[in-house]
Scaffold this active site. Structure first.
Site, PDB file in Angstrom:
ATOM      1  N   GLU A   1      55.070  16.888  81.618  1.00 22.89           N
ATOM      2  CA  GLU A   1      55.627  17.034  79.893  1.00 22.89           C
ATOM      3  C   GLU A   1      54.690  15.920  79.361  1.00 22.89           C
ATOM      4  OE1 GLU A   1      58.212  17.537  81.310  1.00 22.89           O
ATOM      5  OE2 GLU A   1      58.146  19.995  81.158  1.00 22.89           O
TER       6      GLU A   1
ATOM      7  N   HIS B   1      69.982  22.017  76.627  1.00 20.72           N
ATOM      8  CA  HIS B   1      68.875  23.005  76.344  1.00 20.72           C
ATOM      9  C   HIS B   1      69.376  23.897  75.006  1.00 20.72           C
ATOM     10  CE1 HIS B   1      68.172  22.595  81.342  1.00 20.72           C
ATOM     11  NE2 HIS B   1      66.920  23.494  80.876  1.00 20.72           N
TER      12      HIS B   1
HETATM   13  C1  LIG Z   1      61.669  18.763  81.483  1.00 24.96           C
HETATM   14  C2  LIG Z   1      61.951  19.917  82.159  1.00 24.96           C
HETATM   15  N1  LIG Z   1      60.859  20.493  81.941  1.00 24.96           N
HETATM   16  C3  LIG Z   1      61.124  22.089  81.922  1.00 24.96           C
HETATM   17  C4  LIG Z   1      62.264  22.279  82.094  1.00 24.96           C
HETATM   18  C5  LIG Z   1      62.416  24.133  83.083  1.00 24.96           C
HETATM   19  N2  LIG Z   1      62.504  23.908  84.346  1.00 24.96           N
HETATM   20  C6  LIG Z   1      63.670  23.818  84.840  1.00 24.96           C
HETATM   21  S1  LIG Z   1      63.214  24.462  86.670  1.00 24.96           S
HETATM   22  C7  LIG Z   1      61.910  24.218  85.958  1.00 24.96           C
HETATM   23  C8  LIG Z   1      60.534  24.509  87.643  1.00 24.96           C
HETATM   24  C9  LIG Z   1      61.746  23.838  88.899  1.00 24.96           C
HETATM   25  O1  LIG Z   1      61.529  23.909  90.055  1.00 24.96           O
HETATM   26  P1  LIG Z   1      61.181  22.636  91.166  1.00 24.96           P
HETATM   27  O2  LIG Z   1      61.498  21.542  90.427  1.00 24.96           O
HETATM   28  O3  LIG Z   1      60.213  23.226  92.472  1.00 24.96           O
HETATM   29  O4  LIG Z   1      62.837  22.955  91.808  1.00 24.96           O
HETATM   30  P2  LIG Z   1      63.145  24.273  92.323  1.00 24.96           P
HETATM   31  O5  LIG Z   1      64.148  25.593  91.305  1.00 24.96           O
HETATM   32  O6  LIG Z   1      63.199  24.837  92.710  1.00 24.96           O
HETATM   33  O7  LIG Z   1      65.103  24.200  92.706  1.00 24.96           O
HETATM   34  C10 LIG Z   1      61.119  23.947  85.075  1.00 24.96           C
HETATM   35  C11 LIG Z   1      59.926  24.206  84.309  1.00 24.96           C
HETATM   36  C12 LIG Z   1      63.222  21.643  82.853  1.00 24.96           C
HETATM   37  N3  LIG Z   1      64.428  22.055  83.487  1.00 24.96           N
HETATM   38  N4  LIG Z   1      62.849  20.282  82.322  1.00 24.96           N
END
Ligand SMILES: Cc1ncc(C[n+]2csc(CCOP(=O)(O)OP(=O)(O)O)c2C)c(N)n1
Ligand SMILES: [Mg+2]
Lengths: 462, 339
Positions: free
Chosen positions: A195, A264
């Site tokens: 972000e 959130h």
């Molecule tokens: C700073 C931030 N940006 C976006 C999100 C929304 N979000 C939650 S999980 C996620 C994906 C994360 O993927 P990854 O790091 O690969 O972990 P996984 O879910 O595959 O375990 C996103 C975009 C968030 N929680 N925090």
């Protein structure tokens, strides 16, 4: 657990279509096997088996629409199990506590001494007159926002959309649905989860003349990027003595979502409304969402556009005119009245509207104002109203200290003190991080009863 | 002259490391507990007993199991994101408390106030349970800083996803961790997707084990579906960090079977891909096959174990269903500490 129940696949899902069975009576299933496909307005999903057993009955025919969550849809019996053993699904108990009323009285304050040059007064235009007989189309806030972006993308090649999951996934909340298909990957851009980086990149692109629309998956994640929004976008025009500016929109769902906990679920309205250089918009209705997003995209200033996840699915009538653009900085009087003024915006309007209906039925002539824009704040409309009613109640989901209600309260005191017949009351979210438990979450939010209690207090009816 | 930064790319052992029969059985038990617990959580979400987001760990069980078995329980700190139920179970937290937090009840680990993404335990040195993608990388580096400051010999194990690996604070943390030789192991759980975005669509380079290259942090790519590989690599990494050599990166190649959270239609990947992982690489089936092959366990004994685990999960679910919601007064507690 022989009964398979219609699952809820999102916090807000209440019913769905059972589109397809993937098993038939007599099939042996084990945990993880896909039993059926179900469809909601948002998505198609699969129901998986949790236990091992044999499918003994399909209770809902495939193709059935509007199957309520928790309706039994099939029987799966484990070895040696009989159907009678099916336990009923329990739901969370209703909170028993009465809601807490936050009714803080406005504190005394000294009038400001004017030793610096006065800020120029902002004057907003009124909403454009609609041609007679204009067609009104019912659509969701989500569709209204989507249309606004699509129209502006068609109109101006410098406009592009960037954010997490905006393109191929069609938007985490489906607000950017089909934009990739129409405008292609050069203009609808999926970003990594960075972000701070992509917000800064977009501000830079705006300096160079592009008009980015930056989607934050939710405003909670924009805290990673708040430095670029404030230090770079908001202050650039001033710091450069008027040379360089950032014509762009930061948008996404803001405010309290359902059961997602402290990190959130919060309202950033007051945070951004604090910052000179930014324009801050927080619409409630579908029509305002469309007309104001179009205005935001055309604005030469950086605009923080605060949507609300819970409102995405709510519908309203939107005029079908070419270029439905609404003025930024102009509140809307949702109901004219003479006894008391209620001011709110975004999701707060839902509580305020419901309270107004009840109060009007009880004989109180409420004037209800939807701010729509939080910066520049349309004090004139509020002050005019308070001069007439002598009473003000503000409603917002955010925290009380330094909130929008606090600001309104201060302005009313400065500009209409002599007209007030009662202290201003702010109905706000409680002064706590958002709890997860269903009963506590309900208590943390403002509600209709609190608005009614506040109106009763300022009209001395309680 | 510019000099190219080269990180030592440690190769995973060509010979598959062996676990003892007892360790295999322990790993099997832990992984099965996570699997059954998560399946139940998914079911309870469907019944409306769990709200909001609920991120299941199904498919990735070998990662946290192998790492935790290689760590010193109660001494080494662990921290992760929102996909955190498995971590707590393996670290020895009561499944009843975990499930009751998912349902938001007073007996939950955060007394119902945190929810599925926010659970913690000082006693077990588990620091969450973090909802902001990438935050745990810096926080985990801070846990390592405290370890070095106090000289307590503990190691910090900081897990984050392939998506999180693109957040800026991860690299700020890498730099400080190496600069100050902090005892932290960064575990990148590469399950190929961040929500609906594949690593190829989000990352300029997809070998995450090399993401520490410009800080000269050694990194390994590990088969995260094979608990033996995970355990073995974790032993090396933890030893490296504990003996004062600074940070280490373990990229775990893993896979989540379910959607990102409960409301993810998972249209971004093929059914075949999921099926292939489930049928050919399943971490639990792999151990099970070995246990049966060596004769250390029988179909019969594993069935008994399975019913024991189901009983634990059922008990947790019952508790989480019937436990009362927090008292309304809890709304106003735990905001600040009265000094
Ligand atoms: C700073 C931030 N940006 C976006 C999100 C929304 N979000 C939650 S999980 C996620 C994906 C994360 O993927 P990854 O790091 O690969 O972990 P996984 O879910 O595959 O375990 C996103 C975009 C968030 N929680 N925090
Ligand atoms: Mg991932």
């Amino acid at each position: 657990m022989p009964q398979i129940l219609m699952p809820a696949l999102s916090p807000t899902m209440e019913e769905g279509k059972l589109s397809r069975w993937l098993v038939k009576v007599g099939d042996k299933v084990k945990s993880g096997d896909v039993l059926a496909e179900i469809e909601t307005d948002k998505a198609t999903m699969e129901v998986e088996s949790v236990d091992e057993g044999v499918v003994t009955e399909l209770l809902i025919a495939e193709g059935t629409e509007a199957v309520k969550v928790n309706t039994p849809i099939a029987l799966v019996l484990a070895e040696g199990e009989t159907a009678a053993a099916a336990p009923a699904a329990k739901t969370a108990p209703e909170p028993s506590e009465a809601p807490v009323v936050v009714a803080e009285r406005a504190a005394e304050a000294a009038p400001a001494a004017a030793s610096v040059p006065a800020a120029p007064k902002f004057e907003a235009q009124s909403d454009p007159d609609l041609p007679a007989g204009v067609e009104m189309v019912e659509m969701t806030v989500r569709q209204a926002l989507n249309e606004a972006m699509a129209e502006e993308l068609r109109r101006d090649k410098d406009v592009f959309v960037m954010g997490e999951e905006v393109a191929e996934y069609q938007g985490a909340y489906k607000v950017t649905q089909n934009l990739l298909q129409e405008f292609g990957p050069e203009r609808i851009i999926d970003t990594p989860i960075t972000e701070h980086g992509f917000a800064g990149l977009a501000v830079g692109a705006a300096f160079a003349g592009l008009k980015p629309i930056v989607e934050f998956m939710t405003w909670n994640f924009a805290m990673q990027a708040i430095d670029q929004i404030i230090n770079s976008a908001a202050k650039q025009l001033y710091m450069s003595g008027g040379q360089v500016h950032a014509p762009m929109v930061f948008r996404g769902p803001n405010g309290v979502a359902s059961r997602v906990g402290a990190q959130h679920s919060q309202d950033y309205s007051a945070w951004y409304s604090h910052v000179p250089g930014l324009t801050v918009i927080a619409p409630y209705s579908a029509a305002d969402a469309k007309g104001l997003l179009k205005a935001a995209i055309r604005s030469p200033n950086p605009v923080v556009f605060l949507e609300n996840e819970i409102l995405y699915g709510s519908t309203g009538l939107v005029p079908q005119v070419e270029d439905f653009v609404l003025p930024i900085g102009k509140a809307r009087i949702a109901r004219k009245g003479a006894d008391v003024t209620i001011v709110s915006f975004s999701m707060g309007m839902r509580y305020a509207t419901q309270a107004t209906e009840k109060l009007v039925a009880a004989g109180i002539d409420v004037e209800l104002i939807d701010l729509r824009t939080l910066r520049p704040l349309d004090s004139d409309t509020v002050i005019e109203s308070v001069k007439k009613t002598g009473r003000l109640v503000t409603v917002e989901e955010g925290w009380p200290q330094g909130g929008i209600g606090s600001e309104l309260s201060a302005r009313v005191m400065e500009q209409a003190f002599d007209y007030l017949d009662a202290p201003v009351i702010r109905v706000t979210g409680k002064d706590v991080p958002m709890p997860y438990a269903a009963n506590l979450e309900k208590l943390a939010l403002p509600n209709v009863d609190e608005v009614i209690a506040a109106v009763n207090a300022v009209t001395y009816r309680s | 002259m510019a000099r190219k930064a080269v990180a030592t790319k440690v190769k995973t052992q060509p010979n598959v490391p062996e676990l003892t029969n007892e360790q295999e059985l322990e790993a099997y038990r832990e992984m099965l507990l996570i699997r059954r617990f998560e399946e139940k959580a998914g079911q309870m979400y469907g019944m409306g007993l769990i709200g909001g987001f609920c991120h299941l760990y199904i498919g990735q069980e070998a990662v946290v199991t192998g790492i935790t078995m290689a760590s010193e329980k109660g001494k080494d700190a662990q921290i992760t994101g929102y996909r955190d139920h498995g971590h707590m179970l393996v670290m020895g937290l009561d499944p009843k408390g975990v499930m009751a937090e998912l349902t938001g009840r007073s007996g939950g680990l955060s007394r119902g106030k945190g929810g599925s993404m926010h659970m913690f335990s000082n006693e077990h040195r588990f620091y969450g349970g973090n909802g902001i993608v990438g935050a745990q990388a810096s926080l985990g580096t801070g846990l390592a800083f405290a370890s070095k400051y106090k000289g307590d010999g503990s190691v910090s194990l900081a897990y984050f996803g392939d998506g999180a690996a693109n957040q800026g604070q991860v690299y700020e943390s890498f730099n400080m961790a190496k600069l100050w030789k902090l005892p932290v192991v960064f575990i990148i759980e590469n399950n190929k997707y961040a929500m609906g975005t594949s690593i190829e669509r989000s990352s300029a380079t997809t070998d995450f084990s090399q993401r520490g290259a410009s800080f000269d942090i050694p990194g390994e790519q590990v088969d995260g579906m094979d608990v033996r590989m995970v355990y073995d690599a974790a032993k090396r990494a933890i030893e490296h960090a504990r003996s004062g050599n600074g940070p280490y990166i373990l990229e775990m190649l893993t896979y989540r079977y379910r959607g990102h959270s409960m409301s993810d239609p998972a249209k971004y990947r093929s059914k075949d891909e999921v099926t292939k992982y489930r049928q050919e690489r399943d971490p639990i089936e792999q151990v099970k096959a070995r246990l049966l092959e060596t004769g250390f366990a029988t179909e019969e004994s594993l069935k008994t174990l399975e019913s024991e685990i189901r009983a634990i999960v059922t008990e947790a679910a019952d508790f989480a269903t019937n436990d009362p919601e927090p008292d309304a007064a809890e709304l106003w507690t735990d905001i600040t500490i009265e000094a």
